[in-house]
Design a protein around this motif. Structure first.
Motif, mmCIF file in Angstrom:
data_model
loop_
_atom_site.group_PDB
_atom_site.id
_atom_site.type_symbol
_atom_site.label_atom_id
_atom_site.label_comp_id
_atom_site.label_asym_id
_atom_site.label_seq_id
_atom_site.Cartn_x
_atom_site.Cartn_y
_atom_site.Cartn_z
ATOM 1 N N CYS A 27 0.807 -1.191 -0.221
ATOM 2 C CA CYS A 27 -0.033 -0.100 -0.039
ATOM 3 C C CYS A 27 0.848 1.207 0.094
ATOM 4 C CB CYS A 27 -0.886 -0.004 1.247
ATOM 5 S SG CYS A 27 -2.036 1.425 1.253
ATOM 6 N N ALA A 28 1.766 1.343 0.875
ATOM 7 C CA ALA A 28 2.769 2.339 0.756
ATOM 8 C C ALA A 28 3.492 2.620 -0.515
ATOM 9 C CB ALA A 28 3.897 2.243 2.226
ATOM 10 N N ALA A 29 3.882 1.297 -1.166
ATOM 11 C CA ALA A 29 4.676 1.493 -2.378
ATOM 12 C C ALA A 29 3.703 1.832 -3.528
ATOM 13 C CB ALA A 29 5.074 0.133 -2.920
ATOM 14 N N PHE A 30 2.528 1.422 -3.301
ATOM 15 C CA PHE A 30 1.544 2.008 -4.615
ATOM 16 C C PHE A 30 1.181 3.611 -4.327
ATOM 17 C CE2 PHE A 30 -2.953 3.344 -5.342
ATOM 18 C CZ PHE A 30 -3.019 2.653 -6.911
ATOM 19 N N LEU A 31 1.350 4.483 -3.385
ATOM 20 C CA LEU A 31 1.042 5.535 -3.086
ATOM 21 C C LEU A 31 2.447 6.299 -2.996
ATOM 22 C CD1 LEU A 31 -1.508 5.571 0.028
ATOM 23 C CD2 LEU A 31 -1.936 6.123 -2.328
ATOM 24 N N GLY A 32 3.378 5.773 -2.570
ATOM 25 C CA GLY A 32 4.816 6.539 -2.433
ATOM 26 C C GLY A 32 5.869 5.836 -3.165
ATOM 27 N N SER A 33 5.625 5.087 -4.057
ATOM 28 C CA SER A 33 6.693 4.566 -4.903
ATOM 29 C C SER A 33 7.714 3.474 -4.132
ATOM 30 C CB SER A 33 7.445 5.661 -5.784
ATOM 31 O OG SER A 33 8.378 5.090 -6.622
ATOM 32 N N PHE A 34 8.898 3.363 -4.780
ATOM 33 C CA PHE A 34 9.718 2.444 -3.931
ATOM 34 C C PHE A 34 10.214 3.281 -2.652
ATOM 35 C CE2 PHE A 34 11.221 1.072 -8.118
ATOM 36 C CZ PHE A 34 10.945 -0.186 -8.260
ATOM 37 N N LEU A 35 9.907 4.649 -2.436
ATOM 38 C CA LEU A 35 10.398 5.340 -1.281
ATOM 39 C C LEU A 35 9.221 4.746 -0.259
ATOM 40 C CD1 LEU A 35 12.166 7.329 0.151
ATOM 41 C CD2 LEU A 35 10.721 9.147 -0.812
ATOM 42 N N GLY A 36 8.071 5.075 -0.428
ATOM 43 C CA GLY A 36 7.058 4.637 0.554
ATOM 44 C C GLY A 36 7.145 3.340 0.938
ATOM 45 N N GLY A 37 7.454 1.971 0.022
ATOM 46 C CA GLY A 37 7.628 0.903 0.390
ATOM 47 C C GLY A 37 8.687 0.528 1.215
ATOM 48 N N GLY A 38 10.051 1.306 0.881
ATOM 49 C CA GLY A 38 11.235 1.123 1.487
ATOM 50 C C GLY A 38 11.176 1.745 2.878
ATOM 51 N N ILE A 39 10.322 2.803 3.114
ATOM 52 C CA ILE A 39 10.431 3.283 4.269
ATOM 53 C C ILE A 39 9.555 2.475 5.246
ATOM 54 C CG2 ILE A 39 9.472 5.253 5.641
ATOM 55 C CD1 ILE A 39 11.843 5.860 4.152
ATOM 56 N N VAL A 40 8.527 2.123 5.031
ATOM 57 C CA VAL A 40 7.592 0.892 5.665
ATOM 58 C C VAL A 40 8.725 -0.059 5.988
ATOM 59 C CG1 VAL A 40 5.896 -0.469 5.682
ATOM 60 C CG2 VAL A 40 5.550 1.889 4.984
ATOM 61 N N MET A 41 9.309 -0.746 5.143
ATOM 62 C CA MET A 41 10.129 -1.655 5.322
ATOM 63 C C MET A 41 11.227 -1.541 6.493
ATOM 64 S SD MET A 41 10.573 -3.681 1.972
ATOM 65 C CE MET A 41 11.881 -4.868 2.518
ATOM 66 N N ALA A 42 11.853 -0.356 6.359
ATOM 67 C CA ALA A 42 12.745 0.312 7.071
ATOM 68 C C ALA A 42 12.342 0.157 8.642
ATOM 69 C CB ALA A 42 13.659 1.332 6.583
ATOM 70 N N ILE A 43 10.917 0.548 8.644
ATOM 71 C CA ILE A 43 10.227 0.991 10.085
ATOM 72 C C ILE A 43 10.165 -0.612 10.691
ATOM 73 C CG2 ILE A 43 8.177 1.453 11.381
ATOM 74 C CD1 ILE A 43 7.908 3.710 9.177
ATOM 75 N N ASN A 44 9.737 -1.710 9.814
ATOM 76 C CA ASN A 44 9.781 -2.979 10.506
ATOM 77 C C ASN A 44 11.189 -3.255 10.815
ATOM 78 O OD1 ASN A 44 7.263 -3.212 10.090
ATOM 79 N ND2 ASN A 44 7.351 -4.630 8.073
ATOM 80 N N PHE A 45 12.069 -3.221 10.256
ATOM 81 C CA PHE A 45 13.675 -3.611 10.434
ATOM 82 C C PHE A 45 13.866 -2.827 12.014
ATOM 83 C CE2 PHE A 45 14.833 -4.626 5.872
ATOM 84 C CZ PHE A 45 15.105 -6.295 6.373
ATOM 85 N N ALA A 46 13.854 -1.578 11.825
ATOM 86 C CA ALA A 46 14.088 -0.977 13.240
ATOM 87 C C ALA A 46 13.334 -1.425 14.273
ATOM 88 C CB ALA A 46 13.554 0.540 12.986
ATOM 89 N N ARG A 47 12.030 -1.858 14.111
ATOM 90 C CA ARG A 47 11.316 -2.639 15.156
ATOM 91 C C ARG A 47 11.724 -3.979 15.392
ATOM 92 N NH1 ARG A 47 5.318 0.115 13.720
ATOM 93 N NH2 ARG A 47 5.880 2.069 14.266
#
Length: 253
Positions: A27-47
């Motif tokens: 969903c984040a990638a659909f709205l925010g391109s690779f950047l959106g999907g990558g940021i959400v994945m980065a949040i997961n890694f951080a958690r």
């Protein structure tokens, strides 16, 4: 005998930070391109307490997004590429990458009763990335927009002056072009540049018009009329596209 103390309870998975699901990442990638999907994945890694992976994911998503934007700008304007041709490959790439890097960890987290972050939060991250991208692209286009010079309007026509050319020179050129019948109709764009005593007049033409022999002859004649109105010879006449990129050059002796 003293009683054996009970073992301290392990921190439950349910108490761990909530993770974004694969659907949320998409969903984040659909709205925010690779950047959106990558940021959400980065949040997961951080958690998951994988800080190095989080930083690497952010960097990779920024690079991928810049590459995509560069590709879009590099495509010819007349090449009809539908938006879906960019969206679907992005989503597929993000899906397989997220599945490979985080799919198992997310599944284990879910099976252990771990909390999952709302997809609305994922969408919010994607929307924020979209805004950042839109502002960045707009700023880049504005900064990279070529400057044709100072624009002077004459009705529907316009003259851009550059170098040592002045407003009086633009008026003189406009008068000459109007006398010749080039100005005063549907609207024309011309650039006048004077550098070190050398005058160059650039005309915007319809694509391909500069290849017609009759057009070349007509602009040679027009250049001669302009020179007679007070512009010193040799006079350089350039035939250009809409971006004042030179396609043909004529010299009026």
């Amino acid at each position: 005998m003293d009683p054996i103390p009970e073992a301290a309870p392990l921190e439950s998975e349910a108490a761990a930070p909530a993770l974004h699901s694969i659907k949320g990442i998409l969903c984040a990638a659909f709205l925010g391109s690779f950047l959106g999907g990558g940021i959400v994945m980065a949040i997961n890694f951080a958690r998951m307490k994988k800080q190095a992976a989080a930083v690497g994911t952010v960097i990779a998503s920024v690079v991928a997004t810049l590459g995509l934007v560069g590709l879009i700008f590099a495509l010819p304007d007349d090449l009809p590429v539908p938006n879906i041709a960019f969206i679907v490959p992005q989503l597929l790439a993000v899906y397989f990458i997220a599945k490979a890097l985080q799919g198992q960890a997310i599944a284990e987290h879910t099976e252990a009763g771990g909390a999952m972050s709302s997809q609305w939060r994922s969408a919010g991250v994607g929307l924020l990335c979209f805004v950042v991208l839109a502002v960045g692209i707009f700023a880049a286009v504005f900064a990279l927009e070529p400057s044709f010079g100072t624009r002077v309007e004459f009705g529907n026509d316009e003259v851009y002056i550059a170098g040592d050319a002045t407003g009086a020179d633009a008026q003189k050129l406009a008068d000459a072009l109007e006398t010749a019948g080039y100005f005063g109709s549907a609207g024309a764009s011309v650039k006048l540049e004077e550098l070190s005593g050398q005058t160059t007049i650039s005309f915007v033409l319809v694509d391909g018009a500069w290849n017609a022999p009759d057009t070349l002859d007509g602009f040679r004649e027009l250049g001669g009329l302009v020179a007679e109105s007070g512009f010193a010879k040799p006079l350089t006449v350039e035939l250009c596209n809409a971006y004042f990129e030179v396609q043909k050059t004529l010299t009026i002796e």
